[in-house]
Every structure is written in structure tokens, then in C-alpha cells.
Scaffold this motif. Structure first.
Motif, PDB file in Angstrom:
ATOM      1  N   LYS A  19       2.903   0.546   8.551  1.00 51.10           N
ATOM      2  CA  LYS A  19       2.770   1.670   7.981  1.00 51.10           C
ATOM      3  C   LYS A  19       1.939   2.492   7.250  1.00 51.10           C
ATOM      4  O   LYS A  19       2.206   3.750   7.051  1.00 51.10           O
ATOM      5  CB  LYS A  19       3.736   2.066   6.950  1.00 51.10           C
ATOM      6  CG  LYS A  19       5.459   0.429   7.449  1.00 51.10           C
ATOM      7  CD  LYS A  19       6.345   0.248   6.351  1.00 51.10           C
ATOM      8  CE  LYS A  19       7.639  -0.475   7.173  1.00 51.10           C
ATOM      9  NZ  LYS A  19       8.300  -0.758   6.008  1.00 51.10           N
ATOM     10  N   LYS A  20       1.108   2.282   6.227  1.00 48.32           N
ATOM     11  CA  LYS A  20       0.001   2.883   6.077  1.00 48.32           C
ATOM     12  C   LYS A  20      -1.230   3.110   6.679  1.00 48.32           C
ATOM     13  O   LYS A  20      -1.054   4.194   6.964  1.00 48.32           O
ATOM     14  CB  LYS A  20      -0.828   1.950   4.791  1.00 48.32           C
ATOM     15  CG  LYS A  20       0.033   1.518   3.429  1.00 48.32           C
ATOM     16  CD  LYS A  20       0.247   2.442   2.190  1.00 48.32           C
ATOM     17  CE  LYS A  20       0.809   1.584   1.122  1.00 48.32           C
ATOM     18  NZ  LYS A  20       1.546   2.720   0.710  1.00 48.32           N
ATOM     19  N   MET A  23       0.953   6.299   9.080  1.00 48.24           N
ATOM     20  CA  MET A  23       1.250   7.711   8.085  1.00 48.24           C
ATOM     21  C   MET A  23      -0.555   8.291   7.823  1.00 48.24           C
ATOM     22  O   MET A  23      -0.783   9.259   8.097  1.00 48.24           O
ATOM     23  CB  MET A  23       1.577   7.445   6.745  1.00 48.24           C
ATOM     24  CG  MET A  23       2.247   6.549   6.564  1.00 48.24           C
ATOM     25  SD  MET A  23       3.347   6.870   4.690  1.00 48.24           S
ATOM     26  CE  MET A  23       2.293   5.561   4.218  1.00 48.24           C
ATOM     27  N   ASP A  26      -1.192   9.854  11.464  1.00 47.19           N
ATOM     28  CA  ASP A  26      -0.223  10.823  11.885  1.00 47.19           C
ATOM     29  C   ASP A  26      -0.702  12.196  10.286  1.00 47.19           C
ATOM     30  O   ASP A  26      -1.569  13.750  11.143  1.00 47.19           O
ATOM     31  CB  ASP A  26       0.955  10.993  10.797  1.00 47.19           C
ATOM     32  CG  ASP A  26       1.606  10.409  12.035  1.00 47.19           C
ATOM     33  OD1 ASP A  26       1.945   9.729  12.748  1.00 47.19           O
ATOM     34  OD2 ASP A  26       3.225   9.496  11.032  1.00 47.19           O
ATOM     35  N   ARG A  27      -1.607  11.646   9.369  1.00 48.35           N
ATOM     36  CA  ARG A  27      -2.171  12.490   8.588  1.00 48.35           C
ATOM     37  C   ARG A  27      -3.791  13.328  10.078  1.00 48.35           C
ATOM     38  O   ARG A  27      -3.865  14.291   9.600  1.00 48.35           O
ATOM     39  CB  ARG A  27      -2.580  12.677   7.316  1.00 48.35           C
ATOM     40  CG  ARG A  27      -1.475  12.828   6.704  1.00 48.35           C
ATOM     41  CD  ARG A  27      -1.580  11.800   4.961  1.00 48.35           C
ATOM     42  NE  ARG A  27      -3.083  10.782   4.668  1.00 48.35           N
ATOM     43  CZ  ARG A  27      -2.333   9.427   4.315  1.00 48.35           C
ATOM     44  NH1 ARG A  27      -1.221   9.639   4.423  1.00 48.35           N
ATOM     45  NH2 ARG A  27      -3.451   8.758   4.750  1.00 48.35           N
TER      46      ARG A  27
END
Length: 141
Positions: A19-20, A23, A26-27
Motif C-alpha cells: 500500500k505504501k 501510494m 502514484d505520487r
């Protein structure tokens, strides 16, 4: 680093780390193109996690692809500067290498294959090692 400390069962930490990393990816793909060192270590972290989890159980290659596949496909389609292209090919090759023999090839891997045939991808020397690895992975499957 976290994966290597997980010992015999990296999978128990993998879900939280996925998950980290998703994210962060994506950033990075949308905003953080100005920090190549961060981006390099981000992709290396993803590769380490995939290798750690799939080495223990090859069946997790499908999970890795389900998690990262759509994001990698999006990066391939939208990375006009080409900064992330070598990393994406490297990760796709890694996932493909761990995928079960004789199984159905995923949509992400199938969609990436025509990219190998584009001459402009081979014009940049930074792409050649990862493209070659991905092509070899395709041929072995």
C-alpha cells in the motif's frame, strides 16, 4: 530493507508495504519527477519486495501483478519524458519471470509486448537492458 528483515515470511509484511509503495508510485508518477534518486530507490524497493515475496512462493507473482500492473501500465502510457520506462520494463520482466509456467499471461504483460516492437523504445540506451530482460522473459514463457 524491511523485506530482508522479514526473515522466513516476507508475505506477512508485504500487504502493508504494498500500500505504501503504491501510494509512493502514484505520487512519483504524477508529481515527483524532479528527484531521480528517490524515484530510483522507489522502483528498487518495489523490485526487492516482489523478489522477496515471489521467491518464497511463486504463486504471489499474480498478486504482485494485480497490485502493480495497472499502475505500471499507466506509467508506460503517460511517461512522456521516459524517466520511468526502464524501471517499468524491469518490474514487468521480474513479475513475468516469477509467473507460473504455462499460465495465462496477464493483461498488463500482454499490453506491454507491443512496446517492445516500437523502434523508439530501443533508441535510448537506458532502455536497452530492461527491454532485453523483458524480451527474454517473454520468450521463456
Amino acid at each position: 530493507m524491511t523485506c530482508s528483515m522479514a526473515g522466513d515470511d516476507p508475505q506477512r509484511f508485504a500487504n502493508a508495504i504494498w500500500k505504501k509503495l503504491c501510494m509512493a508510485l502514484d505520487r512519483a508518477s504524477k508529481k515527483s519527477r524532479k528527484n531521480p534518486q528517490y524515484n530510483h530507490y522507489l522502483f528498487e524497493s518495489i523490485a526487492i519486495l516482489i523478489r522477496s515475496v515471489c521467491t518464497k512462493n511463486v504463486a504471489h507473482a499474480t498478486s504482485c501483478e494485480n497490485i502493480f500492473g495497472p499502475r505500471l501500465k499507466e506509467v508506460l502510457e503517460n511517461d512522456y519524458e521516459g524517466q520511468f520506462i526502464p524501471y517499468v520494463y524491469q518490474l514487468l520482466a521480474l513479475i513475468l519471470e516469477f509467473s507460473p509456467e504455462g499460465g495465462r499471461m496477464s493483461d498488463t504483460c500482454t499490453a506491454a509486448f507491443p512496446q517492445l516492437l516500437k523502434l523508439n523504445r530501443w533508441e535510448f540506451s537506458r532502455n536497452i537492458p530492461s527491454l532485453t530482460r523483458l524480451l527474454i522473459a517473454y520468450l521463456r514463457k
